[in-house]
Design an enzyme around this catalytic site. Structure first.
Site, PDB file in Angstrom:
ATOM      1  N   GLN A 288       3.091 -17.372  33.555  1.00  0.00           N
ATOM      2  CA  GLN A 288       4.429 -16.961  33.129  1.00  0.00           C
ATOM      3  C   GLN A 288       5.411 -17.208  34.274  1.00  0.00           C
ATOM      4  O   GLN A 288       5.065 -17.015  35.443  1.00  0.00           O
ATOM      5  CB  GLN A 288       4.422 -15.482  32.736  1.00  0.00           C
ATOM      6  CG  GLN A 288       3.514 -15.158  31.558  1.00  0.00           C
ATOM      7  CD  GLN A 288       4.103 -15.548  30.208  1.00  0.00           C
ATOM      8  OE1 GLN A 288       5.276 -15.902  30.099  1.00  0.00           O
ATOM      9  NE2 GLN A 288       3.274 -15.503  29.172  1.00  0.00           N
ATOM     10  N   TYR A 317      -4.874 -18.231  23.143  1.00  0.00           N
ATOM     11  CA  TYR A 317      -3.902 -18.937  24.002  1.00  0.00           C
ATOM     12  C   TYR A 317      -3.824 -18.172  25.325  1.00  0.00           C
ATOM     13  O   TYR A 317      -2.780 -17.656  25.707  1.00  0.00           O
ATOM     14  CB  TYR A 317      -2.527 -19.024  23.338  1.00  0.00           C
ATOM     15  CG  TYR A 317      -2.560 -19.577  21.928  1.00  0.00           C
ATOM     16  CD1 TYR A 317      -2.372 -20.935  21.700  1.00  0.00           C
ATOM     17  CD2 TYR A 317      -2.804 -18.735  20.837  1.00  0.00           C
ATOM     18  CE1 TYR A 317      -2.418 -21.440  20.411  1.00  0.00           C
ATOM     19  CE2 TYR A 317      -2.853 -19.239  19.549  1.00  0.00           C
ATOM     20  CZ  TYR A 317      -2.654 -20.590  19.338  1.00  0.00           C
ATOM     21  OH  TYR A 317      -2.697 -21.077  18.062  1.00  0.00           O
ATOM     22  N   GLU A 338      -8.557 -21.194  25.237  1.00  0.00           N
ATOM     23  CA  GLU A 338      -7.429 -21.867  25.892  1.00  0.00           C
ATOM     24  C   GLU A 338      -7.826 -23.333  26.012  1.00  0.00           C
ATOM     25  O   GLU A 338      -8.991 -23.628  26.253  1.00  0.00           O
ATOM     26  CB  GLU A 338      -7.239 -21.185  27.259  1.00  0.00           C
ATOM     27  CG  GLU A 338      -6.577 -21.975  28.355  1.00  0.00           C
ATOM     28  CD  GLU A 338      -5.120 -22.313  28.085  1.00  0.00           C
ATOM     29  OE1 GLU A 338      -4.343 -21.431  27.695  1.00  0.00           O
ATOM     30  OE2 GLU A 338      -4.780 -23.499  28.255  1.00  0.00           O
ATOM     31  N   ASP A 386      -0.546 -15.732  21.861  1.00  0.00           N
ATOM     32  CA  ASP A 386       0.588 -16.071  22.736  1.00  0.00           C
ATOM     33  C   ASP A 386       0.721 -17.587  22.778  1.00  0.00           C
ATOM     34  O   ASP A 386       0.527 -18.210  23.812  1.00  0.00           O
ATOM     35  CB  ASP A 386       0.315 -15.489  24.134  1.00  0.00           C
ATOM     36  CG  ASP A 386       1.483 -15.669  25.087  1.00  0.00           C
ATOM     37  OD1 ASP A 386       2.576 -16.059  24.636  1.00  0.00           O
ATOM     38  OD2 ASP A 386       1.290 -15.427  26.294  1.00  0.00           O
ATOM     39  N   CYS A 413       7.358 -17.452  22.089  1.00  0.00           N
ATOM     40  CA  CYS A 413       8.427 -17.965  22.955  1.00  0.00           C
ATOM     41  C   CYS A 413       9.371 -18.844  22.152  1.00  0.00           C
ATOM     42  O   CYS A 413      10.193 -19.567  22.729  1.00  0.00           O
ATOM     43  CB  CYS A 413       7.844 -18.720  24.141  1.00  0.00           C
ATOM     44  SG  CYS A 413       6.818 -20.112  23.680  1.00  0.00           S
TER      45      CYS A 413
HETATM   46  N1  SAH Z   1      -1.276 -15.766  27.495  1.00  0.00           N
HETATM   47  C1  SAH Z   1      -1.101 -16.582  28.666  1.00  0.00           C
HETATM   48  C2  SAH Z   1      -0.706 -18.023  28.337  1.00  0.00           C
HETATM   49  C3  SAH Z   1       0.421 -18.218  27.379  1.00  0.00           C
HETATM   50  S1  SAH Z   1       1.109 -19.836  27.323  1.00  0.00           S
HETATM   51  C4  SAH Z   1      -0.139 -15.946  29.618  1.00  0.00           C
HETATM   52  O1  SAH Z   1       0.505 -14.953  29.296  1.00  0.00           O
HETATM   53  O2  SAH Z   1      -0.010 -16.444  30.738  1.00  0.00           O
HETATM   54  C5  SAH Z   1       0.227 -20.619  26.042  1.00  0.00           C
HETATM   55  C6  SAH Z   1      -1.113 -21.167  26.475  1.00  0.00           C
HETATM   56  O3  SAH Z   1      -1.728 -21.749  25.311  1.00  0.00           O
HETATM   57  C7  SAH Z   1      -1.071 -22.268  27.530  1.00  0.00           C
HETATM   58  O4  SAH Z   1      -1.933 -21.910  28.579  1.00  0.00           O
HETATM   59  C8  SAH Z   1      -1.575 -23.523  26.790  1.00  0.00           C
HETATM   60  O5  SAH Z   1      -2.340 -24.363  27.614  1.00  0.00           O
HETATM   61  C9  SAH Z   1      -2.426 -22.925  25.701  1.00  0.00           C
HETATM   62  N2  SAH Z   1      -2.577 -23.695  24.452  1.00  0.00           N
HETATM   63  C10 SAH Z   1      -1.728 -24.598  23.930  1.00  0.00           C
HETATM   64  N3  SAH Z   1      -2.161 -25.008  22.719  1.00  0.00           N
HETATM   65  C11 SAH Z   1      -3.317 -24.348  22.476  1.00  0.00           C
HETATM   66  C12 SAH Z   1      -4.245 -24.336  21.386  1.00  0.00           C
HETATM   67  N4  SAH Z   1      -4.040 -25.086  20.315  1.00  0.00           N
HETATM   68  N5  SAH Z   1      -5.295 -23.512  21.464  1.00  0.00           N
HETATM   69  C13 SAH Z   1      -5.501 -22.734  22.559  1.00  0.00           C
HETATM   70  N6  SAH Z   1      -4.670 -22.718  23.616  1.00  0.00           N
HETATM   71  C14 SAH Z   1      -3.590 -23.511  23.580  1.00  0.00           C
END
Ligand code: SAH
Length: 455
Positions: A288, A317, A338, A386, A413
């Protein structure tokens, strides 16, 4: 009459509201007109920059009657680069705007019951400037000097930056020193037109809690001339830098990051602290961008989830596992997924680092792994998602509606994809409330947490 409007045409316009990108909206002879920099309630002179069949785009030539919420932008380069598009709007009004963006998105997609959702006031930042922990800037040679910065809007013209309103100061200082070192050592800098040169992008990320800095050189080839001198100079001049990597991204591509990252010096990660726990993050992994507001966001998300002791939780995610690991103590089991393998490795290491033994992270997409886990007989009590700006994939939503976990929270977001996803999710879930949190002051970007109850 309308076809007499051309690029450059000026006319007075009353601004009715802001669109989701923070542009003023007015109607010129019934045609919707988006005016960059104009505010609701203002009378402006708009200057047309683009004529489309159904709408006009314009810049602000002059403000005839100003909004009481108009302020002088604090960023000197406001208007010349993106990233501070709401800097002319007083901060309390920025927060009202973000709640309104959620309302506008709901009104567009109309998920079940949308008129009655409890849209809570956006939680603002205590420090609405100098919050970004990461600078990811293209590097170019301009008038014989190595410069890094942001592109001018709708262009690839680099505007060099030495300070920036939303950036943590250390990120900018490190960028400055790196540019000087690249220049002194005559390291070849990428040239977009000639497709020549090597260093394309500088990425600098700072941990707010530990002060550790991570540097990544994104390069056009595996070569990095004068690497030894460069690393020695970084060690001498930038003691905060504890992790230096090279990401190789050859060719003319819109993607900033290539698939391969190599550690050049120091540790492969820096350590950030969130809600009292330590998290290591490697260069390619998501973290973040606003450390102070991340704690606010997570606190709100954890409150909304209201996890029951012993619950089986899915952290979808997951990034480097920050959310699931923060909840693991209360949970019976945490499973996360992820797509970035390096982030998953970080997440599993972060679990161990925080003495968490009941959280496990897997590499894969949420839309593939979540249905697979359900087929294998896993029955989650709670799910937190997320996703990136694209929102949830249909197979994920279908699986969720089938599994119907009692506790479910969506961190979004992007209010547009959130509202789209709510159309499907509200078949089985009721929206209790939507809590927006300002993660990106001075920009139009909006983050929101949705608390659901199973119908
Ligand atoms: N929850 C975490 C990351 C949120 S950002 C935090 O708060 O830091 C969203 C994340 O989803 C990123 O790390 C990205 O690499 C991942 N992502 C993107 N597409 C995805 C998918 N189809 N399945 C799983 N993860 C994914």
């Amino acid at each position: 009459m309308e076809n007499t409007v051309q690029v450059g045409t000026r006319f007075p316009l009353t601004i009715k509201r802001l669109d989701i990108n923070g542009r003023g909206i007015g109607y010129y002879k019934r045609k919707i007109t988006f005016v960059t920099g104009a505010l609701p309630g203002e009378i402006v002179v708009a200057e047309v920059t683009a004529v489309h069949d159904r709408y006009l785009e314009a810049t602000l030539h002059r403000v005839k009657k100003a909004s009481p919420d108009r302020v002088k932008p604090a960023e000197p380069l406001y208007g010349s680069v993106g990233g501070v598009e709401l800097n002319h709007l007083a901060y309390p009004a920025q927060l009202q705007f973000k709640r309104d963006v959620v309302a506008q998105s709901l009104a567009k997609f109309k998920p079940a019951g949308w008129q009655h959702y409890d849209l809570r006031p956006t939680i603002g930042a205590a420090a609405p400037t100098h919050y970004r922990n990461k600078a990811q800037f293209p590097v170019r040679v301009i008038d014989g000097h190595v410069r890094a910065g942001l592109y001018a809007p709708h262009s690839h013209r680099l505007v060099p930056l030495t300070t920036f309103l939303t950036q943590r100061p250390l990120t900018m200082q490190v960028i400055q020193v790196l540019c000087q070192l690249l220049e002194d050592l005559a390291v070849p800098i990428y040239d977009e037109h000639a497709h020549a040169g090597i260093v394309k992008t500088l990425v600098v990320r700072e941990s707010a809690a530990t002060g550790e800095v991570q540097v990544t050189f994104v390069t056009n080839s595996a070569k990095l001339p004068h690497k030894t001198q460069l690393l020695a100079a970084i060690a001498a001049k930038l003691p905060a830098v504890v992790s230096v990597s090279q990401n190789i991204n050859p060719g003319d591509t819109p993607l900033i990051w290539g698939p391969e990252t190599q550690l050049l010096a120091g540790q492969p990660y820096i350590t950030e602290k969130l809600l009292g726990r330590a998290f290591q993050v490697s260069p390619q992994a998501f973290l973040q961008l606003n450390p102070a507001q991340t704690e606010v966001l997570y606190t709100q998300a954890l409150k909304a989830l209201a996890l029951k002791p012993g619950a089986k939780l899915v952290d979808a995610y997951a990034g480097i596992g920050t959310i699931g690991i923060s909840l693991a103590e209360a949970a019976g089991e945490v499973r996360g997924m992820e797509i970035i393998a390096a982030a998953v490795a970080d997440a599993n290491r972060n679990a161990a680092l925080n003495h968490v033994t009941n959280a496990h992270y897997t590499v894969g997409t949420a839309e593939a792994l979540f249905p697979q886990w359900l087929r294998e007989g896993f029955a989650p009590d709670a799910v937190i998602v997320d996703p990136p700006r694209a929102g949830l994939e249909r197979p994920f939503i279908d699986a969720l509606l089938k599994a119907q976990p009692k506790q479910f929270v969506y961190i979004s977001c992007n209010p547009s994809t959130l509202a789209r996803d709510l159309v499907l999710l509200t078949r089985r879930y009721q929206v209790d409330y939507i809590q927006s949190v300002d993660m990106f002051p001075q920009t139009a970007r909006c983050e929101a947490i949705v608390k659901f109850t199973r119908k």
